[in-house]
Scaffold this motif. Structure first.
Motif, PDB file in Angstrom:
ATOM      1  N   VAL A   1      -0.735  13.796  12.494  1.00  0.00           N
ATOM      2  CA  VAL A   1      -0.200  12.776  13.405  1.00  0.00           C
ATOM      3  C   VAL A   1      -0.955  11.460  13.262  1.00  0.00           C
ATOM      4  O   VAL A   1      -0.348  10.387  13.131  1.00  0.00           O
ATOM      5  N   THR A   2      -2.278  11.517  13.275  1.00  0.00           N
ATOM      6  CA  THR A   2      -3.068  10.286  13.197  1.00  0.00           C
ATOM      7  C   THR A   2      -2.936   9.611  11.835  1.00  0.00           C
ATOM      8  O   THR A   2      -2.900   8.376  11.754  1.00  0.00           O
ATOM      9  N   THR A   3      -2.841  10.399  10.775  1.00  0.00           N
ATOM     10  CA  THR A   3      -2.705   9.812   9.434  1.00  0.00           C
ATOM     11  C   THR A   3      -1.374   9.087   9.285  1.00  0.00           C
ATOM     12  O   THR A   3      -1.321   7.971   8.752  1.00  0.00           O
ATOM     13  N   VAL A   4      -0.302   9.706   9.754  1.00  0.00           N
ATOM     14  CA  VAL A   4       1.017   9.052   9.694  1.00  0.00           C
ATOM     15  C   VAL A   4       1.012   7.785  10.541  1.00  0.00           C
ATOM     16  O   VAL A   4       1.487   6.722  10.102  1.00  0.00           O
ATOM     17  N   PHE A   5       0.476   7.877  11.753  1.00  0.00           N
ATOM     18  CA  PHE A   5       0.402   6.721  12.644  1.00  0.00           C
ATOM     19  C   PHE A   5      -0.386   5.584  11.992  1.00  0.00           C
ATOM     20  O   PHE A   5       0.056   4.421  11.971  1.00  0.00           O
ATOM     21  N   LEU A   6      -1.551   5.901  11.449  1.00  0.00           N
ATOM     22  CA  LEU A   6      -2.410   4.878  10.843  1.00  0.00           C
ATOM     23  C   LEU A   6      -1.791   4.298   9.577  1.00  0.00           C
ATOM     24  O   LEU A   6      -1.967   3.111   9.286  1.00  0.00           O
ATOM     25  N   PHE A   7      -1.068   5.118   8.829  1.00  0.00           N
ATOM     26  CA  PHE A   7      -0.412   4.628   7.611  1.00  0.00           C
ATOM     27  C   PHE A   7       0.644   3.582   7.964  1.00  0.00           C
ATOM     28  O   PHE A   7       0.729   2.530   7.319  1.00  0.00           O
ATOM     29  N   VAL A   8       1.426   3.857   8.987  1.00  0.00           N
ATOM     30  CA  VAL A   8       2.459   2.906   9.427  1.00  0.00           C
ATOM     31  C   VAL A   8       1.818   1.627   9.947  1.00  0.00           C
ATOM     32  O   VAL A   8       2.238   0.515   9.601  1.00  0.00           O
TER      33      VAL A   8
ATOM     34  N   ALA B   1      -1.128   0.462   9.211  1.00  0.00           N
ATOM     35  CA  ALA B   1      -1.776  -0.246   8.100  1.00  0.00           C
ATOM     36  C   ALA B   1      -0.771  -1.081   7.313  1.00  0.00           C
ATOM     37  O   ALA B   1      -1.074  -2.221   6.913  1.00  0.00           O
ATOM     38  N   ILE B   2       0.420  -0.559   7.095  1.00  0.00           N
ATOM     39  CA  ILE B   2       1.455  -1.311   6.373  1.00  0.00           C
ATOM     40  C   ILE B   2       1.855  -2.553   7.166  1.00  0.00           C
ATOM     41  O   ILE B   2       1.962  -3.663   6.609  1.00  0.00           O
TER      42      ILE B   2
ATOM     43  N   ALA C   1       0.077  -4.113   9.497  1.00  0.00           N
ATOM     44  CA  ALA C   1      -1.054  -5.039   9.545  1.00  0.00           C
ATOM     45  C   ALA C   1      -1.242  -5.752   8.210  1.00  0.00           C
ATOM     46  O   ALA C   1      -1.597  -6.942   8.175  1.00  0.00           O
ATOM     47  N   PHE C   2      -0.999  -5.047   7.110  1.00  0.00           N
ATOM     48  CA  PHE C   2      -1.140  -5.652   5.782  1.00  0.00           C
ATOM     49  C   PHE C   2      -0.119  -6.779   5.603  1.00  0.00           C
ATOM     50  O   PHE C   2      -0.452  -7.867   5.120  1.00  0.00           O
ATOM     51  N   ILE C   3       1.120  -6.513   6.003  1.00  0.00           N
ATOM     52  CA  ILE C   3       2.187  -7.502   5.827  1.00  0.00           C
ATOM     53  C   ILE C   3       1.970  -8.726   6.717  1.00  0.00           C
ATOM     54  O   ILE C   3       2.147  -9.865   6.276  1.00  0.00           O
ATOM     55  N   PHE C   4       1.578  -8.473   7.956  1.00  0.00           N
ATOM     56  CA  PHE C   4       1.460  -9.554   8.925  1.00  0.00           C
ATOM     57  C   PHE C   4       0.011  -9.988   9.169  1.00  0.00           C
ATOM     58  O   PHE C   4      -0.304 -10.524  10.237  1.00  0.00           O
ATOM     59  N   SER C   5      -0.843  -9.800   8.190  1.00  0.00           N
ATOM     60  CA  SER C   5      -2.259 -10.168   8.339  1.00  0.00           C
ATOM     61  C   SER C   5      -2.473 -11.639   8.722  1.00  0.00           C
ATOM     62  O   SER C   5      -3.231 -11.927   9.652  1.00  0.00           O
ATOM     63  N   PRO C   6      -1.838 -12.595   8.044  1.00  0.00           N
ATOM     64  CA  PRO C   6      -2.060 -13.998   8.419  1.00  0.00           C
ATOM     65  C   PRO C   6      -1.665 -14.290   9.867  1.00  0.00           C
ATOM     66  O   PRO C   6      -2.374 -15.014  10.578  1.00  0.00           O
ATOM     67  N   GLN C   7      -0.548 -13.715  10.285  1.00  0.00           N
ATOM     68  CA  GLN C   7      -0.077 -13.952  11.658  1.00  0.00           C
ATOM     69  C   GLN C   7      -1.033 -13.335  12.680  1.00  0.00           C
ATOM     70  O   GLN C   7      -1.293 -13.925  13.736  1.00  0.00           O
ATOM     71  N   LEU C   8      -1.566 -12.157  12.367  1.00  0.00           N
ATOM     72  CA  LEU C   8      -2.490 -11.488  13.289  1.00  0.00           C
ATOM     73  C   LEU C   8      -3.792 -12.280  13.431  1.00  0.00           C
ATOM     74  O   LEU C   8      -4.317 -12.440  14.534  1.00  0.00           O
ATOM     75  N   ILE C   9      -4.320 -12.763  12.319  1.00  0.00           N
ATOM     76  CA  ILE C   9      -5.559 -13.545  12.359  1.00  0.00           C
ATOM     77  C   ILE C   9      -5.337 -14.858  13.104  1.00  0.00           C
ATOM     78  O   ILE C   9      -6.192 -15.292  13.894  1.00  0.00           O
ATOM     79  N   SER C  10      -4.190 -15.490  12.885  1.00  0.00           N
ATOM     80  CA  SER C  10      -3.910 -16.785  13.518  1.00  0.00           C
ATOM     81  C   SER C  10      -3.730 -16.675  15.033  1.00  0.00           C
ATOM     82  O   SER C  10      -3.786 -17.686  15.732  1.00  0.00           O
ATOM     83  N   LEU C  11      -3.516 -15.448  15.542  1.00  0.00           N
ATOM     84  CA  LEU C  11      -3.435 -15.264  16.988  1.00  0.00           C
ATOM     85  C   LEU C  11      -4.770 -15.592  17.669  1.00  0.00           C
ATOM     86  O   LEU C  11      -4.812 -15.983  18.833  1.00  0.00           O
ATOM     87  N   PHE C  12      -5.862 -15.427  16.895  1.00  0.00           N
ATOM     88  CA  PHE C  12      -7.199 -15.645  17.438  1.00  0.00           C
ATOM     89  C   PHE C  12      -7.754 -17.026  17.089  1.00  0.00           C
ATOM     90  O   PHE C  12      -8.411 -17.656  17.912  1.00  0.00           O
ATOM     91  N   ARG C  13      -7.509 -17.460  15.837  1.00  0.00           N
ATOM     92  CA  ARG C  13      -8.028 -18.760  15.393  1.00  0.00           C
ATOM     93  C   ARG C  13      -7.016 -19.441  14.493  1.00  0.00           C
ATOM     94  O   ARG C  13      -6.363 -18.791  13.676  1.00  0.00           O
ATOM     95  N   LYS C  14      -6.918 -20.763  14.630  1.00  0.00           N
ATOM     96  CA  LYS C  14      -5.994 -21.549  13.801  1.00  0.00           C
ATOM     97  C   LYS C  14      -6.693 -22.194  12.605  1.00  0.00           C
ATOM     98  O   LYS C  14      -6.061 -22.891  11.820  1.00  0.00           O
ATOM     99  N   ASP C  15      -7.976 -21.969  12.482  1.00  0.00           N
ATOM    100  CA  ASP C  15      -8.765 -22.530  11.385  1.00  0.00           C
ATOM    101  C   ASP C  15      -8.276 -21.959  10.053  1.00  0.00           C
ATOM    102  O   ASP C  15      -8.284 -20.737   9.862  1.00  0.00           O
ATOM    103  N   PRO C  16      -7.852 -22.813   9.093  1.00  0.00           N
ATOM    104  CA  PRO C  16      -7.342 -22.329   7.794  1.00  0.00           C
ATOM    105  C   PRO C  16      -8.332 -21.451   7.040  1.00  0.00           C
ATOM    106  O   PRO C  16      -7.943 -20.474   6.397  1.00  0.00           O
TER     107      PRO C  16
ATOM    108  N   CYS D   1      -7.034  -2.525   5.586  1.00  0.00           N
ATOM    109  CA  CYS D   1      -5.805  -1.731   5.696  1.00  0.00           C
ATOM    110  C   CYS D   1      -5.741  -0.608   4.667  1.00  0.00           C
ATOM    111  O   CYS D   1      -5.084   0.409   4.887  1.00  0.00           O
ATOM    112  N   ILE D   2      -6.420  -0.784   3.533  1.00  0.00           N
ATOM    113  CA  ILE D   2      -6.424   0.233   2.489  1.00  0.00           C
ATOM    114  C   ILE D   2      -7.062   1.525   2.995  1.00  0.00           C
ATOM    115  O   ILE D   2      -6.615   2.631   2.677  1.00  0.00           O
ATOM    116  N   SER D   3      -8.101   1.385   3.803  1.00  0.00           N
ATOM    117  CA  SER D   3      -8.838   2.566   4.265  1.00  0.00           C
ATOM    118  C   SER D   3      -8.451   3.032   5.665  1.00  0.00           C
ATOM    119  O   SER D   3      -8.861   4.115   6.082  1.00  0.00           O
ATOM    120  N   ILE D   4      -7.673   2.246   6.392  1.00  0.00           N
ATOM    121  CA  ILE D   4      -7.301   2.609   7.767  1.00  0.00           C
ATOM    122  C   ILE D   4      -6.675   4.006   7.865  1.00  0.00           C
ATOM    123  O   ILE D   4      -7.023   4.778   8.779  1.00  0.00           O
TER     124      ILE D   4
END
Length: 208
Positions: A87-94, A96-97, A99-114, A128-131
């Motif tokens: 259960v946890t592996t399937v959950f984390l795999f989904v 991770a995918i 988070a990998f795709i939307f990484s820039p958007q997730l980081i920009s939620l906290f800081r707008k610094d390029p 995300c590779i190891s999550i």
């Protein structure tokens, strides 16, 4: 008292070494710039948010594991452990995918610094590779701790942030610069997973 202290040792080492690892990581990151420190802080929060769901799931597994092991219902312990890992592996795999795709958007939620967004995006994507492996690490550790296998549980508890992370965070940045710093946590998690899998399987095989 002795039994309580023994069973609590893995948690003590895990939390203590995590604090030391965080201090060392921040000292290394400062040498690269404030944007690196900010990026690590953001990714750590995101990773903790994800991992907390797994830890909470594992805390539900712990009493079930302990009660059934005490009642010598070993087949139930084994079945529950394998179920939790799946259960946890399937959950984390989904997750991770996503988070990998939307990484820039997730980081920009906290800081707008390029600079923070650029460095943080790479850092999060490496993470995300190891999550997906955190499930087996967490569940294996919790199972061993609940079964009173203090030595194995303590080793696994200290491996992630101590045995692997601390040497990696010191050496890899010296060899590969910022990229070395970005792959540190991912590398530590993967090495820990390679330890957790055979250790957990050896315990599961004994549950007959």
């Amino acid at each position: 008292l002795s039994e309580i202290c023994r069973c609590g040792l893995p948690s003590l080492y895990r939390q203590g070494i995590a604090s030391v690892a965080s201090i060392i990581q921040n000292n290394v990151a400062v040498g690269f710039g404030d944007y690196v420190v900010a990026s690590f802080s953001i990714v750590a929060r995101l990773a903790m948010f994800i991992n907390s769901a797994v830890i909470g799931f594992g805390q539900g597994f712990q009493p079930f594991c302990g009660f059934n092991y005490g009642a010598k219902l070993f087949a139930r312990v084994k079945k529950a452990f394998l179920f939790c890992v799946k259960v946890t592996t399937v959950f984390l795999f989904v997750v991770a995918i996503i988070a990998f795709i939307f990484s820039p958007q997730l980081i920009s939620l906290f800081r707008k610094d390029p600079e923070v967004i650029d460095f943080g995006t790479k850092l999060l994507r490496f993470q995300c590779i190891s999550i997906p492996f955190f499930g087996i690490i967490c569940m294996g550790n919790m199972m061993m701790q609940n079964l009173g296998m203090v030595g194995k549980a303590t080793f696994l508890a200290t491996a992630r942030q101590g045995l692997f992370f601390i040497p990696f965070v010191i050496v890899l940045p010296l060899l590969f610069g910022e990229t070395g710093l970005q792959v540190t946590q991912c590398s530590a998690d993967l090495f820990t997973a390679f330890c957790a899998i055979p250790l957990s399987l050896s315990v599961v095989k004994r549950l007959k």
